[in-house]
Design a protein around this motif. Structure first.
Motif, mmCIF file in Angstrom:
data_model
loop_
_atom_site.group_PDB
_atom_site.id
_atom_site.type_symbol
_atom_site.label_atom_id
_atom_site.label_comp_id
_atom_site.label_asym_id
_atom_site.label_seq_id
_atom_site.Cartn_x
_atom_site.Cartn_y
_atom_site.Cartn_z
ATOM 1 N N ARG A 87 56.327 17.686 -8.093
ATOM 2 C CA ARG A 87 55.068 17.161 -7.551
ATOM 3 C C ARG A 87 54.886 15.738 -8.045
ATOM 4 O O ARG A 87 55.419 15.357 -9.080
ATOM 5 C CB ARG A 87 53.867 17.970 -8.052
ATOM 6 C CG ARG A 87 53.890 19.415 -7.698
ATOM 7 C CD ARG A 87 53.137 19.637 -6.387
ATOM 8 N NE ARG A 87 53.302 20.993 -5.950
ATOM 9 C CZ ARG A 87 53.966 21.351 -4.870
ATOM 10 N NH1 ARG A 87 54.526 20.469 -4.112
ATOM 11 N NH2 ARG A 87 54.061 22.608 -4.521
ATOM 12 N N ASP A 88 54.078 14.989 -7.337
ATOM 13 C CA ASP A 88 53.654 13.688 -7.824
ATOM 14 C C ASP A 88 52.636 13.926 -8.935
ATOM 15 O O ASP A 88 51.672 14.671 -8.733
ATOM 16 C CB ASP A 88 52.998 12.873 -6.714
ATOM 17 C CG ASP A 88 53.958 12.519 -5.583
ATOM 18 O OD1 ASP A 88 53.489 11.891 -4.612
ATOM 19 O OD2 ASP A 88 55.153 12.842 -5.657
ATOM 20 N N ASP A 127 53.934 6.924 -13.430
ATOM 21 C CA ASP A 127 53.744 8.043 -12.505
ATOM 22 C C ASP A 127 55.103 8.580 -12.064
ATOM 23 O O ASP A 127 56.075 7.831 -11.949
ATOM 24 C CB ASP A 127 52.971 7.590 -11.268
ATOM 25 C CG ASP A 127 51.578 7.087 -11.585
ATOM 26 O OD1 ASP A 127 51.096 7.260 -12.724
ATOM 27 O OD2 ASP A 127 50.953 6.519 -10.666
ATOM 28 N N THR A 129 57.261 11.242 -9.236
ATOM 29 C CA THR A 129 57.233 11.856 -7.912
ATOM 30 C C THR A 129 58.256 12.990 -7.889
ATOM 31 O O THR A 129 59.024 13.181 -8.831
ATOM 32 C CB THR A 129 57.556 10.831 -6.807
ATOM 33 O OG1 THR A 129 58.855 10.296 -7.044
ATOM 34 C CG2 THR A 129 56.540 9.701 -6.787
ATOM 35 N N ASP A 130 58.256 13.722 -6.807
ATOM 36 C CA ASP A 130 59.182 14.835 -6.612
ATOM 37 C C ASP A 130 60.618 14.392 -6.912
ATOM 38 O O ASP A 130 61.057 13.347 -6.440
ATOM 39 C CB ASP A 130 59.059 15.323 -5.166
ATOM 40 C CG ASP A 130 59.861 16.577 -4.896
ATOM 41 O OD1 ASP A 130 60.180 17.311 -5.849
ATOM 42 O OD2 ASP A 130 60.175 16.815 -3.719
#
Length: 189
Positions: A87-88, A127, A129-130
């Motif tokens: 997931r993000d 951050d 992400t996938d």
């Protein structure tokens, strides 16, 4: 529900880690061995961190095959922890979840003494992400703690206390998730 609400919910969910455990499909996700410096590390266990119905990340812990739980938890042996995201997840959400565990593990002055060290490693995070992979390595012989994202080094330190504390988020008592801790240490004698 807007994106901010979803992210806040994910942060709270990461902090609580409602459902985690070992998953048979993880055998294909992580190699049975890794090397770190001159050490050959074996997969000690793996699990999936989930929130409600979403798998957030898969985790795998590597250490020498003869390592015991005490040596791992106290960062006395070389180790690698891999988190592969599904997931993000924002860096701020990761920070919040981290402090949920650390606030339970450390009190008062000790926590405040650790705070600048924890902030330093967390300020290097971005951050995810996938399919992104954070990798945390500790080599006690070289006195080197390294945080990498997708094989790009984001942070390095020679601080054993920071290594013990940061790995401890998943491995010390009380961990971020009891079930994930058990899964990561499932092959340790």
């Amino acid at each position: 529900m807007n994106t901010r609400s979803i992210r806040l919910s994910m942060a709270l969910g990461l902090a609580m880690m409602l459902g985690t455990g070992a998953a048979p499909a993880l055998a294909d996700t992580f190699d049975p061995e890794n090397s770190l410096g001159d050490s050959t590390l074996t997969l000690q266990g793996s699990g999936t961190a989930s929130y409600m119905i979403w798998d957030v990340y898969d985790a795998a812990l590597y250490a020498p095959p003869e390592a015991n739980e005490n040596a791992i938890v106290n960062a006395e042996v070389p180790m690698r922890l891999i988190l592969e995201y599904h997931r993000d997840v924002g860096a701020e959400d990761i920070r919040k979840a981290t402090w949920v565990a650390l606030d339970e593990q450390y009190a008062g002055e000790e926590r405040e003494r650790l705070r600048p060290k924890i902030d330093a490693i967390q300020n290097a995070m971005i951050d995810v992400t996938d399919d992104d992979r954070y990798r945390l390595d500790w080599d006690p012989e070289a006195k080197r703690l390294t945080l990498s994202l997708n094989d790009e080094t984001r942070f390095e330190s020679d601080d054993r206390e920071l290594a013990r504390a940061y790995f401890g988020i998943w491995l010390a008592e009380p961990p971020l998730s009891d079930k994930l801790r058990a899964a990561l240490l499932s092959r340790v004698d």
